[in-house]
Structure formats: structure tokens, C-alpha cells
Design a protein around this motif. Structure first.
Motif, short mmCIF file in Angstrom:
data_model
loop_
_atom_site.label_atom_id
_atom_site.label_comp_id
_atom_site.label_asym_id
_atom_site.label_seq_id
_atom_site.Cartn_x
_atom_site.Cartn_y
_atom_site.Cartn_z
N ALA A 133 0.88 -1.12 -0.03
CA ALA A 133 -0.15 0.05 -0.10
C ALA A 133 0.91 1.31 -0.13
O ALA A 133 0.46 2.04 -0.68
N LEU A 134 2.11 1.23 0.77
CA LEU A 134 2.92 2.25 0.90
C LEU A 134 3.76 2.61 -0.05
O LEU A 134 4.05 3.47 -0.95
N GLY A 135 4.40 1.56 -0.82
CA GLY A 135 5.49 1.51 -1.94
C GLY A 135 6.68 2.14 -1.12
O GLY A 135 6.77 2.40 -0.01
N ARG A 136 7.81 1.88 -1.97
CA ARG A 136 9.22 2.42 -1.68
C ARG A 136 8.89 3.78 -1.21
O ARG A 136 9.47 4.06 -0.08
N LEU A 137 8.35 4.81 -1.92
CA LEU A 137 8.41 6.37 -1.72
C LEU A 137 7.33 6.59 -0.15
O LEU A 137 7.64 7.48 0.31
N GLY A 138 6.34 5.44 -0.04
CA GLY A 138 5.68 5.98 1.10
C GLY A 138 6.31 5.64 2.37
O GLY A 138 6.33 6.39 3.38
N VAL A 139 7.32 4.51 2.38
CA VAL A 139 8.17 4.18 3.40
C VAL A 139 9.14 5.32 3.63
O VAL A 139 9.23 5.78 4.72
N GLU A 140 9.72 5.61 2.62
CA GLU A 140 10.69 6.99 2.71
C GLU A 140 10.09 7.94 3.37
O GLU A 140 10.54 8.92 4.37
N ASP A 141 8.79 8.36 2.96
CA ASP A 141 8.14 9.61 3.41
C ASP A 141 7.82 9.58 4.86
O ASP A 141 7.80 10.32 5.67
N LEU A 142 7.44 8.10 5.34
CA LEU A 142 7.05 8.01 6.75
C LEU A 142 8.62 8.02 7.58
O LEU A 142 8.22 8.77 8.54
N ILE A 143 9.57 7.65 7.19
CA ILE A 143 10.71 7.81 8.10
C ILE A 143 11.25 9.12 8.05
O ILE A 143 11.46 9.61 9.02
N ASP A 144 11.13 9.75 6.78
CA ASP A 144 11.57 11.33 6.84
C ASP A 144 10.72 12.11 7.66
O ASP A 144 11.10 13.19 8.47
N ARG A 145 9.19 11.73 7.82
CA ARG A 145 8.60 12.51 8.23
C ARG A 145 8.71 12.54 10.11
O ARG A 145 8.69 13.59 10.77
N CYS A 146 8.85 11.26 10.42
CA CYS A 146 9.05 11.11 11.84
C CYS A 146 10.45 11.87 12.30
O CYS A 146 10.49 12.48 13.38
N CYS A 147 11.58 11.64 11.48
CA CYS A 147 12.77 12.51 11.95
C CYS A 147 12.38 13.97 11.91
O CYS A 147 13.25 14.50 12.85
N ALA A 148 11.81 14.18 11.04
CA ALA A 148 11.57 15.77 11.03
C ALA A 148 10.84 16.18 12.03
O ALA A 148 11.06 17.54 12.91
N ARG A 149 9.64 15.45 12.80
CA ARG A 149 9.20 15.75 13.73
C ARG A 149 10.05 15.58 15.15
O ARG A 149 9.83 16.43 16.02
N ALA A 150 10.98 14.82 15.06
CA ALA A 150 11.72 14.89 16.40
C ALA A 150 12.71 16.05 16.40
O ALA A 150 12.85 16.65 17.38
N ARG A 151 13.21 16.43 15.24
CA ARG A 151 13.91 17.63 15.22
C ARG A 151 13.12 18.81 15.45
O ARG A 151 13.91 19.84 16.26
N GLN A 152 12.01 19.06 15.00
CA GLN A 152 11.02 20.21 15.32
C GLN A 152 10.65 20.16 16.79
O GLN A 152 11.09 21.09 17.42
N MET A 153 10.73 19.07 17.40
CA MET A 153 10.36 19.00 19.10
C MET A 153 11.53 19.29 19.73
O MET A 153 11.50 20.08 20.47
N ALA A 154 12.81 18.83 19.16
CA ALA A 154 14.11 19.43 19.71
C ALA A 154 14.27 20.56 19.72
O ALA A 154 14.73 21.56 20.69
#
Length: 464
Positions: free
Chosen positions: A355-376
Motif C-alpha cells: 500500500a505504501l510502496g518504496r516512496l511511502g516508506v521513505e516519506d514515513l521515515i523522513d516525516r518522523c525524523c523531521a518531527r523529532a528535530r522540530q520538537m528538539a
């Protein structure tokens, strides 16, 4: 079972499940019911005649309102636990409905084929050796057990010993090398495998928790005989990744088996912007990771990946006269995991990857890391707040007032307040708040709301 008996209770469960999911974004993330309150509702003498099935489902749902932590909440940042994608949940419902024992191909060809394809996709996604074998286990603890059982078999086979026949008592001693900050599941796996923890040789880590390759080389140069080295990608506190290319070169020179604990760090390989953090991981001999962390599929869904499939199979496989096994023609899951009886746990993994495909998985990982940086970044702007680590993945360590007591109090206060939920830890002798962002649904607004709640609690404690 008649539809008159089946349908009402299933519909009731569906209704409760959807109500819970609909309320996730608004609910208090932590628990609000204690042990006594839950026991008062749930403890009763075992009924002689049984109770109405629908009433039992209603009871469980009512106690879940306050008795469970909302781990699927977009503002849950406690342990490294993902949410559940709708397609993963739907596939998991099918798995329970089909009620397949996925141990051997003969029982459930669909489960076996899905597992075979999902394994191929996993190797492709992470760009790991395509000849590697994959076992779908309960979680990273059993992934370590499985991979290190293969490692035990492999290093002893190379010196002419079959440990599956001789046992450890009849085998040469194995050198076990781990990082000073290895996750506890490595220690536990060594216990399960009969090695014990006293034998572990620990290598010094740097200020971010990465194994020091120079110290590893010094240690390995003093060792003789079969050796297993355990490295790490994604330190549980900082998210830091060991210098795997250097470590792999050291392991190869020594003829050692290199195992990597990459419970969530392996998923960096799915992101073009983060893949360099796990550079050289493809050179290892085995890898342990979790799909219920960053792929956001339901429990249980660990992955044990082994480059040397013959060692993997030899360490795990079972056979009996009454079983129908295909001896390598078709995939029998029992060849790759410790269990005979098991869920078809590869099906939600397959469904989510498709359902996600390669690009969907990449987007998931990138978004989570961006939110961690945002909170920090938002927390670092508050006077008296320190970020203790380099936020390279989805982990942030936060300290308040440079004080253990204050940091503990903020963690407890945030858990009680309920906007978000996160946990505490001890990092290099100092208390810290540990933020892990692993949920597909966590938005910028969720991060902002959570930081605002954290700062409110901190300021309130300062005034007290």
C-alpha cells in the motif's frame, strides 16, 4: 457457529474498535485507571456457565478507556512504538479471521507465499544481500535470538563443531563482543542461547553511544577462536549509528560474524537522506529489526535477517514424521523461526509495503525524523532546557534545569497531564526525557501541542 451468534459480537467489537480509533487524536494519552480500579471490574470468580459474549466485549472496551496507554496516538513518544496504518490493521483483522497456523506451507500456502514475497521486498527496501533469509518473529528480542543462534551455528561450524548436536558443553568457547551501550535484548538473547552475560566483552562507546572502532580493533586483536561481534544502528537513547563499514572490515579481518541490532535504525536505509547513517550495514552477517516500530504494523512483527541461509536454517529448522514439509521446495516458516505454531504475521507487513510502496516508506521515515528535530528545536529554545544528543534520527534526549529531580518531575508531570506521553531514561549518568517519534500520523501540530504541554509543565514546576 451461526450468524446469529457470530455477527452481533463481531459487530460490537468493530464498533468499539472504530470508536477507539476515532478518539485517538483527542484522548488522554496515558492511563487514568489504576490497578485497584481495574481489578474491581475485571476480577471475578471464573463463571460456571459463562456470560453473554457481547457483555464481555463491552466490559473490556469500557476498561480500555482508562486502562491502556494510547500507543497509537500521534502524540505517543514513549518507547519506539509506531502506530498502526489502517491497511495494516485491516490485514491483521483478516489474519485473525482466517486463523491460520503459518508454520508450514501445507497448512497455509497463502501465508507462505505472502511471507516469501514480503521477505524479498524487505531485502530490496534495505538493499541487503538478496540471498539472505528472513524469519518473521514476535519482536526484536526473538529476532536477536534467531540471528545469534544462526551466528552460534555458523562460527562453530567453521571450526568443525555442530553445536546443534554437541551443545555448548561440547563446543569450543565463542568470543562475544558487544558495545558498552548495547541494548538489553542482546544480553537477554545471549542468556537464552546459553552463553550467559559474564562472557560478554564490552567495547567502549563515544559520547553519542556509538561503538568506537579503534577500541574494537584493539580488543579483537587479542582474541583467538570463533567470534561474534554485535554492533548497533539506532542507539535506543540517541538514535546514533555505529561506524559499520569500519566495524565490518575489522570483523572480516578476524573471521568474525557481525550481527547488527537495528531495531529501528535499519529503516534509515529506506530514506535517501538518511541512508548514509547506516553505511556499511549491508556488509554484516545478520540483522534484527522490528516492523511494528517504523513500518507501523500491529504487534507482533519482528524480522530476523541472516546472510547465510544454511546457518539460519540449521539453527532453527524442526521436522517430524507427522508433518508435511517440502524440504526447500516451498517455504516452510518453521525453517526460519523458533515456533511451530504462529500467526501469519507477514500478511500485515506485505499489505503495508504494497500500500505504501518504496516512496511511502521513505516519506514515513523522513516525516518522523523531521518531527523529532522540530520538537528538539522548540524545546531547546526554552531557557533551562538542554538537548543532550545529536538528533540524527527520531530520538531526542531532553534535560530540564540540568537537574535530575526536575527532569524526573517534568516526565511524570507530562504523563499525568495527558496531551502526550513520553518516558524517562538515564544517559551517561544524568536523567533525561526520551522522545521517540515513530507514528505515521504525527503531524507538525501534534509536535507543537506536545512541546507546549511539556513547557507548561516545566514552567509550573519552576514556579512551585
Amino acid at each position: 457457529m451461526s450468524r446469529e451468534t457470530r455477527d452481533p459480537v463481531l459487530e460490537k467489537a468493530r464498533s468499539h474498535a472504530l470508536a477507539y480509533l476515532d478518539g485517538l487524536a483527542r484522548r488522554h494519552v496515558g492511563v487514568t485507571l489504576g490497578r485497584d480500579a481495574l481489578l474491581a471490574q475485571l476480577r471475578t470468580p471464573l463463571p460456571a456457565q459463562g456470560e453473554d459474549a457481547g457483555s464481555v466485549i463491552d466490559l473490556l472496551a469500557s476498561q480500555a478507556e482508562g486502562g491502556i496507554t494510547a500507543c497509537s496516538s500521534p502524540r505517543y513518544f514513549g518507547f519506539v512504538i509506531g502506530g498502526t496504518y489502517p491497511v495494516a490493521l485491516a490485514a491483521d483483522w483478516l489474519v485473525s479471521s482466517w486463523d491460520q497456523n503459518a508454520g508450514i506451507h501445507a497448512i497455509s500456502p497463502l501465508s507462505a507465499i505472502v511471507e516469501e514475497v514480503a521477505a524479498e521486498w524487505i531485502l530490496e527496501l534495505f538493499d541487503l544481500p538478496r540471498e539472505a533469509s528472513v524469519g518473521f518473529v514476535t519482536g526484536c528480542q526473538m529476532a536477536h535470538f534467531t540471528c545469534l543462534a544462526a551466528a552460534r551455528h555458523g562460527v562453530l561450524r567453521r571450526v568443525g563443531c555442530d553445536v546443534e548436536v554437541e551443545g555448548l558443553a561440547g563446543s569450543p568457547r565463542v568470543n562475544l563482543v558487544v558495545a558498552a551501550e548495547a541494548h538489553v535484548t542482546i544480553d537477554v538473547a545471549m542468556r537464552y542461547l546459553g552463553f550467559g552475560t559474564r562472557a560478554l566483552l564490552r567495547v567502549e562507546s563515544d559520547d553519542q553511544g556509538r561503538m568506537r572502532a579503534d577500541k574494537l580493533r584493539e580488543l579483537v586483536s587479542t582474541l583467538e577462536g570463533p567470534t561474534i561481534i554485535c554492533a548497533q544502528t539506532g542507539n535506543v537513547n540517541t538514535g546514533a549509528c555505529d561506524p559499520l563499514r569500519e566495524i565490518a572490515a575489522i570483523a572480516r579481518e578476524a573471521g568474525a560474524w557481525l550481527h547488527v541490532d537495528c531495531a529501528f535504525g535499519l529503516w534509515a536505509r529506506a530514506s535517501k537522506s538518511l541512508a548514509a547513517l547506516a553505511d556499511g550495514i549491508e556488509l554484516a552477517d545478520s540483522w534484527a529489526t522490528d516492523a511494528h516500530k517504523w513500518l507501523n504494523v500491529p504487534y507482533d512483527s519482528g524480522l530476523a535477517i541472516v546472510r547465510h541461509s544454511a546457518d539460519h536454517r540449521a539453527a532453527m529448522t524442526s521436522s517430524a514424521a507427522y508433518l508435511i514439509q517440502t524440504q526447500g521446495v516451498d517455504r516452510d516458516s518453521v525453517d526460519w523461526v523458533p515456533e511451530f505454531s504462529r500467526r501469519a504475521r507477514a500478511i500485515p507487513v506485505y499489505a503495508t509495503l504494497r500500500a505504501l510502496g518504496r516512496l511511502g516508506v521513505e516519506d514515513l521515515i523522513d516525516r518522523c525524523c523531521a518531527r523529532a528535530r522540530q520538537m528538539a528545536d522548540l524545546l531547546a529554545a526554552e531557557k533551562g532546557v538542554q538537548i543532550l544528543n545529536d538528533v540524527v534520527l527520531n530520538q531526542a534526549l531532553v534535560r530540564f534545569g540540568d537537574d535530575d529531580a526536575m527532569t524526573h518531575a517534568v516526565v511524570a508531570g507530562v504523563q499525568k497531564e495527558g496531551t502526550c506521553w513520553l518516558s524517562g531514561t538515564t544517559w551517561h549518568g544524568r536523567a533525561a526525557m526520551r522522545i521517540s517519534v515513530s507514528n505515521w500520523a504525527t503531524s507538525e501540530q501534534d509536535a507543537e501541542m506536545s512541546v507546549a504541554a511539556i513547557i507548561k509543565v516545566y514552567r509550573g514546576l519552576q514556579r512551585a
